[in-house]
Design a protein around this motif. Sequence first.
Motif, mmCIF file in Angstrom:
data_model
loop_
_atom_site.group_PDB
_atom_site.id
_atom_site.type_symbol
_atom_site.label_atom_id
_atom_site.label_comp_id
_atom_site.label_asym_id
_atom_site.label_seq_id
_atom_site.Cartn_x
_atom_site.Cartn_y
_atom_site.Cartn_z
ATOM 1 N N VAL A 1018 1.030 -1.247 0.165
ATOM 2 C CA VAL A 1018 -0.318 -0.021 -0.375
ATOM 3 C C VAL A 1018 0.786 1.464 0.240
ATOM 4 C CG1 VAL A 1018 -1.468 1.003 1.335
ATOM 5 C CG2 VAL A 1018 -1.885 -1.371 1.359
ATOM 6 N N TRP A 1021 2.231 1.515 -3.238
ATOM 7 C CA TRP A 1021 1.265 2.446 -4.326
ATOM 8 C C TRP A 1021 1.043 3.895 -4.313
ATOM 9 C CZ3 TRP A 1021 -0.537 -0.144 -8.743
ATOM 10 C CH2 TRP A 1021 -0.952 -0.664 -8.867
ATOM 11 N N GLN A 1022 0.773 4.117 -2.837
ATOM 12 C CA GLN A 1022 0.955 5.382 -2.240
ATOM 13 C C GLN A 1022 2.379 6.357 -3.002
ATOM 14 O OE1 GLN A 1022 -2.044 5.957 -1.836
ATOM 15 N NE2 GLN A 1022 -1.353 7.570 -0.323
ATOM 16 N N ARG A 1024 4.161 5.743 -4.983
ATOM 17 C CA ARG A 1024 3.996 5.770 -6.574
ATOM 18 C C ARG A 1024 2.797 6.427 -6.517
ATOM 19 N NH1 ARG A 1024 2.372 4.684 -11.436
ATOM 20 N NH2 ARG A 1024 -0.188 4.674 -10.367
ATOM 21 N N THR A 1025 1.943 6.512 -6.712
ATOM 22 C CA THR A 1025 1.061 7.816 -7.409
ATOM 23 C C THR A 1025 0.578 9.053 -7.075
ATOM 24 O OG1 THR A 1025 -0.693 5.573 -5.964
ATOM 25 C CG2 THR A 1025 -1.481 7.410 -7.258
#
Lengths: 1105, 456
Positions: A1018, A1021-1022, A1024-1025
């Motif tokens: 997570v 992901w964060q 990267r986002t």
Amino acid sequence: MLHEVLLALSGYPGNIFVEKDGSLEVVPDLPFIHPSEQEILSSLCKLGTFYMKFKAFTTKYGGAPIHPGTEEAHTSDLHGLYLIAFCSGVERVLEPYRQALLTLEREILEDPQLTVFHVQTELMQYKLLFPAIASVIRQVESQQAHGCYILEILHKNSFCGMPEVRSAMEIILYYCHGVLYKQLSAWLLHGLLLDRYSEFFIHQGKVLADAARAGSQGDDDDLGIGGLSGKQLRELMFKMASNQLGKDQRTTRTSVFLPTVDFRFSSGPPSDDRCDKGDVQVSGASSVDTPSSETCVAKEPCLESVPEQSTGEMDQETCVSSSTPLPSSEVNSEFTNDDTHDTKTVSPASSFSTAQIAARPLPPSSGSPEFGNAESDTVPSADVAFSEDRTSIGVSSRQSTCSLDNQSSMYFSGSVSGTSSVEPELINLHLQSEDDQPTPTPTRTFYTEEISTNSSLSRSESFPSSFDDKASTEKDPSLLSSSADHGSSKTLSDSRITEQQSKPTKHDDESSDEEETASIPDVPSYEEIEQRDRLHTEFLQLALKLIQEQHQKRKQFRKALLARMIEMRTCLQRKISSQHMLATVPSTVDVVWQMSSEKLQVPISQSTTVEEIITFMASYFAIPVEEHIFLMDNDRAYLNPLLTMAALYNPSNSNKESALYSTQFTLVAPHMQMLMTQKSKEKLLEIERTARVKLEKWLKFINYHRDTSTVSFHDIPWPSWLEEDFITDNGADVADNISSRILGVRKMDTLKEKQAKYKELQTQWDPTNFMTRFGEKIVAEDKKHVEARLHKIKSDLEIQIAGEEEERKTYVQFALRPEMLPSYIPVRLAEKILFVGESIQMFEHDKDRPAMKRTGSILKNSEDQFAEELHQLSKAPLFNLAAFESVIDRIRKSVAEHLWKLVVEEADLIGHLKLMKDFYLLGRGELYLAFIDCAQSILRGPPTNVTEHEPSGPIPSGESGWGVLGLSYSVQWPLHILFTEAVLDKFLLSVKRVQLELQHCWALQMEGKHLASEQSDVAKWQLRTHMAFLLDNLQYYLQVVTAAGTPGRLSVRVEVGLHLSDDASSAAPSRSPRPPTLARRLPLAGLAGQPRGLGTPDRHSLLRL
Amino acid sequence: MPREIITLQLGQCGNQIGMEFWKQLCMEHGISPEGILEDYATEGTDRKDVFFYQADDEHYIPRSVLLDLEPRVINTILNSPYANLYNPENIYMSTHGGGAGNNWASGYAQGEKVQEEVFDIIDREADGSDSLEGFVVCHSIAGGTGSGMGSYMIEKLNDRFPKKLIQTYSVFPNQDEISDVVVQPYNSLLTLKRLTQNADCVVVLDNTALNRIAVDRLHIQNPSFSQINSLVSTIMSTSTTTLRYPGYMNNDLIGLIASLIPTPRLHFLMTGYTPLTTDQKAASVRKTTVLDVMRRLLQPKNMMVSTDRIRHINHCFISILNIIQGEVDPTQVHKSLQRIRERKLAQFIPWGPASIQVALSRKSPYVQSAHRVSGLMLANHTSISSLFERCLKQYDKLRKREAFLEQFRKENVFKDNLDELDNSREVVQKLVDEYHAATRPDYISWGAQEAAEGRS
């Protein structure tokens, strides 16, 4: 008495009015002058002083322009066309004054009872005017006003409450505007930048550095290449044209020279330090009544004859001045003027007499016809003789001065140094008139003869003739003196020829002599006496006769001298030749004999020994070294022998070889600068002295080696002080300099000129030719060496020229020169002018392009109309800005229309813009996508030799291949005016790359989408986002808002131009061009710091993840 | 070196919308139905090779694989003018021709059976491309072939091409009318599981919404399939326009979808398109500005997914990508974005950065449009979960009664038990939960909690 007053008013001091501290003053306490009169007289004296100063100024600066070579070196000095125009304007303003003096004179003659009060009342108005003019001149001098800045000064001063002053200023301004209009019309209509003195408010921006560099070598056009360069020719033509145009008003300026007989014969050892000057100037001008007719008559031949003569003259002077196979090109007859200038300043040392020219503020002086005078005997081997006989004929048609200037000034100072065995003799020709007042050393005679002004001569004739002879022989002090009495009704010329001989027993002594010259008192060598008179034809004839007599005598004398020289040489040769084979030296001195019109070039000796050369140099160059620099305006006369020798002496050192070529540019530059900056005589003397010392050193050096070593001169070690001389100051590698210098200079010329020059150069440097000049004694290895060197130079040049052809693509950029822009011409107008000229030049430049099927003028053949309009404008006595601007606007509109058509329609501007966008701004995203994909592996690491298949240079060290990646876009004609050189914006690319990396991460993470998400996932992901979001938005901003947006606006503007062009007001498009580069920079400027810092860390942190 | 995309058309629906899609592409690229480039299109700078490749005789062939278990639709295609467009080798029809009978399990099982033949085709296509980027699957989730075989194909593609993207255009059944497929909830749920776990991006085409839009916006009383399909093809072609007409950005599929999908499972996108026109109705031409287009795109009524307003959940956009076509001044775009931001027309997730992204794209020069600007919105919105919830609800209803499961039990997957159904339900439920969680600021910790729960 009243004559004295008039003379004083004309600026000539006399017995009553003496010159003191540069101003005229009444001798106090004269018994016959009443104190009240004294007061009036002194107030009149002020006028005279002013006038004298004006005269001095105009004669000093009003002559033909200094050669650009010197100009470059002495940027601080006053020079230039505007100055000349200024001078002629001043002259024109002084015209009424002279007129008034004439009237006064007539009145005085008619009525001997006239009082001095009358004079004062008559000249009342000038008391206001003169100080104003004087202040302007002061401003010009003190502010070193140059070019258009003079306009500024004048313009400022023309705002004046006094109408006389105002009108006077306007007149002067008008004259200066003549030049401006000339430059303008050349620029506006033909795109030519006729601005040799960098006076125009438009200048070449891009090559400026190069030019300055080259210019500092004192060489602009005449790059050691004989020939009138196109630029100079243009200049000449321009001048002529300006004359023609300014016909009506410029008659004063259009002085066509009267036959000037100028004999110059100088020879002898340097010790001949006498400054001998006999200036006879007889100038007669016709009556006031018929000025126009005579000008017309006089003018035309002059103008017609200019080109050939200037060329011819140039050649002649080239031969005279430079004795090496590389003749200098001293182009126009500024030579003459320079003479005067020089002798004025350098007088004590000058072994040259100056030709007293009718000092006109005028360009045509450059085209003054010169006829080689009969110098029939061609002495093949005259070692020491340097003679130049020149008869320059000019008709000086000054409207106002229907006065005859008979000026003879003689200065004779002979100091015979006891210790040295030199006894200089001068041949002194002195024309004097009846009331000759012989004065002891220094003799200053002036004689004024006045004759009523009604001219019986329909054609004006003035014979400013200056005789200057200087001869010295080594032996046999033959005194040649001749005196001629010129009896005429009113004048008598007394000429005295004194010949002094110097007999140098040893050549080495010369240096000591040189030392003495420094001690010679400094005497004004140039004096001008203006005499209001009419010239008697008898007098002229007599003068001519006298001249011929002199000539004959001189011939005999020269013969004797030459015989002596030959004898001496053979003697020397005997002495030397047995010892060793001397390094061959080119016959450094060629003498040009002028036989009436044809010239004959005779090398002094085919095979001269080094010693002779040294001797000669010492004798010939030692004294007039500085003068030569001045006179010839280039150093070759002085340098080439030295340089040739220098090269020869040290052939093993390749650097020195090239020094031959380069030093001629470099060596003299400091001298020149010094000369210009410290123009005072003392400084000159000092320089001279150092030069002599150096020469002496040389001499000793060579002699020493000659005596001590039996080896050839090649083996002589190269002393450091010589190196100093021959290598540029900054120690830059000379060999490298050559090419760049040549390149830099040549950029400015068109290719054709370059090629012509090159051809000339080729012939000049034709090895065989060169060899013959070198003589038979050339050693084999030398030959080889020289040949190799020549070959090298030649090939170098070839490469350069080949390169230049490509280089044409990089066009010269022009720019405004704000300091030159007069304040009354607004900047926007100047920019318009710049634009028009630039575009026209572009058109003209490439008209012959086969691809462009354009014929005819760019201005749609409305050139004539515009020229006429400009002409009309230039005729207007007052500068009318509105009219001026409207004309400019019309021209600009026409040009802009054309340009727009060319750029947008023919050259497909929009297409190019699109291409730029696609490739530089990554508009073709998919292309870069693929590129990044493919190149990633190659470019990831630091660049290697194989990265680029043909490495053209050292590979810059970047951290990765991406860092050194570049994309270049060769902009094609004519779009070069819009696009400047650009490289691929790596920033955009790196943003793209980071984005791709992030997307790659996304893909990786997507693989685990069916798995239950971990805490760390997570977070990843964060991260990267967030990063992707930032980058996406950044990229969006860069690409869409900035990259796409700005060019978009540009395109819109171009489109707008499309519509506008229908109604023929296509001014808009042409103004819009520059943003593409701006657009490119904008994203960087706005976001530089932040995203750059972000980009790479992002990637790293991601990769860590 | 284009990034090629292979299209798989599965089942009746998939082949129908696929055909429309190719029609549209051919029109936009100036390719005739026979695959020959039209004379007027030879100068184009568009990238045809993303979706097409050229045969030996220069005619363009779609990178398309047509799969169906019954020959009817494909035969229609083969009888249409576009018959020669496709590579005949790429067409696979089941030999027995029976179809899947609207049974997911049947389709899945048949997919397993024919997979070798199908993957022969796919492998050949994949080998024929330099840098294959991914697959686009067109199918419906309700039927038999599209959902069942589609699910199998998606799973298999993910296995065999793990590095390639899988994007699906999944047609969701119309909820408003009673479907003739009774097992539709089963099919949908089972397919949704695959879509969640194996697809990278699912573009949801909700028949409910499409019908509504056709009725409301286009004023068509009884919209036909072809009319609906033209809407779909418009969306499909527009969403690929940045790939086919390269610009500054979004020139590859991954670039297009990566920005839209911040977390792996939340990859269901809804679409919107404006201005909508049909062939029949070309009348109402309005002034279209960028702001108009973008504003309209945000209106729920233009959304091609029918979502229910659920009061207690504050649904929001996870991400938006607007693909704007036409003559657009970038500054206008910028202004419009600012306006939208000021007006708070779009509400975004509280747990991460988000904003409307805009991709400017060129329009095909060969397709005339009455509108200067048109826009497609690809949005990742949490409210799409309502669609899944509806699915779940229907499934639950059916499952409670254990209805229609006989057909499923016949197939291998369900031979032993119905775990697959339960498992699918769990996955979909999780997906719904995640979407709900995504509306809250603590979404990040939700993931962690869930993971912790999973472990415990």
